[in-house]
Scaffold this motif. Structure first.
Motif, PDB file in Angstrom:
ATOM      1  N   UNK A  19       2.257   5.148  -2.053  1.00  0.00           N
ATOM      2  CA  UNK A  19       2.405   4.332  -3.253  1.00  0.00           C
ATOM      3  C   UNK A  19       1.294   4.615  -4.257  1.00  0.00           C
ATOM      4  N   UNK A  20       0.155   5.076  -3.745  1.00  0.00           N
ATOM      5  CA  UNK A  20      -0.978   5.347  -4.610  1.00  0.00           C
ATOM      6  C   UNK A  20      -1.388   6.806  -4.500  1.00  0.00           C
ATOM      7  N   UNK A  25       2.431  10.606   2.425  1.00  0.00           N
ATOM      8  CA  UNK A  25       3.698  10.256   3.054  1.00  0.00           C
ATOM      9  C   UNK A  25       3.690  10.755   4.496  1.00  0.00           C
ATOM     10  N   UNK A  26       4.133   9.905   5.399  1.00  0.00           N
ATOM     11  CA  UNK A  26       4.262  10.305   6.794  1.00  0.00           C
ATOM     12  C   UNK A  26       5.634   9.862   7.291  1.00  0.00           C
ATOM     13  N   UNK A  60      -2.885   5.599   4.913  1.00  0.00           N
ATOM     14  CA  UNK A  60      -1.625   4.972   5.310  1.00  0.00           C
ATOM     15  C   UNK A  60      -1.950   3.626   5.953  1.00  0.00           C
ATOM     16  N   UNK A  61      -1.020   2.696   5.968  1.00  0.00           N
ATOM     17  CA  UNK A  61      -1.287   1.394   6.599  1.00  0.00           C
ATOM     18  C   UNK A  61      -1.479   1.542   8.111  1.00  0.00           C
ATOM     19  N   UNK A  62      -2.447   0.819   8.641  1.00  0.00           N
ATOM     20  CA  UNK A  62      -2.677   0.860  10.078  1.00  0.00           C
ATOM     21  C   UNK A  62      -1.495   0.299  10.860  1.00  0.00           C
TER      22      UNK A  62
END
Length: 74
Positions: A19-20, A25-26, A60-62
Motif C-alpha cells: 500500500x505504501x 507485495x508477497x 509487510x504486516x506481521x
C-alpha cells in the motif's frame, strides 16, 4: 557472509499487496527473511529472487506471517 542466520525465516500465510512505497507485495506460501519489526507489528522482510521477480526488501504486516517450520514430515 557470516555463518548462522541473522533473522527469522517466516512463511507468508496470506497474500498482501503493498500500500505504501516502502512495502512489498508477497503471496501466500512464499518464504521471507525477517530483518526487523517495528512497534506497529510491521516486519521488514527480504524476499529472495524467484523465476519471475528480482529480490526485494520491504515492509509487510506481521499478521500475515507465520514461523517457517520447513517441509512437514507426516
Amino acid at each position: 557472509g557470516s555463518s548462522g542466520s541473522s533473522g527469522s525465516t517466516m512463511t507468508v500465510i496470506k497474500d498482501y499487496y503493498a500500500l505504501k512505497e516502502n512495502e512489498i507485495c508477497v503471496s501466500q506460501g512464499e518464504v521471507v527473511q525477517v530483518l526487523a519489526v517495528n512497534q506497529q507489528n510491521m516486519c521488514l522482510v527480504y524476499q529472495p529472487a524467484s523465476d519471475h521477480s528480482p529480490a526485494a526488501e520491504g515492509w509487510v504486516p506481521g499478521s500475515i506471517l507465520a514461523p517457517f517450520s520447513g517441509p512437514s514430515s507426516g
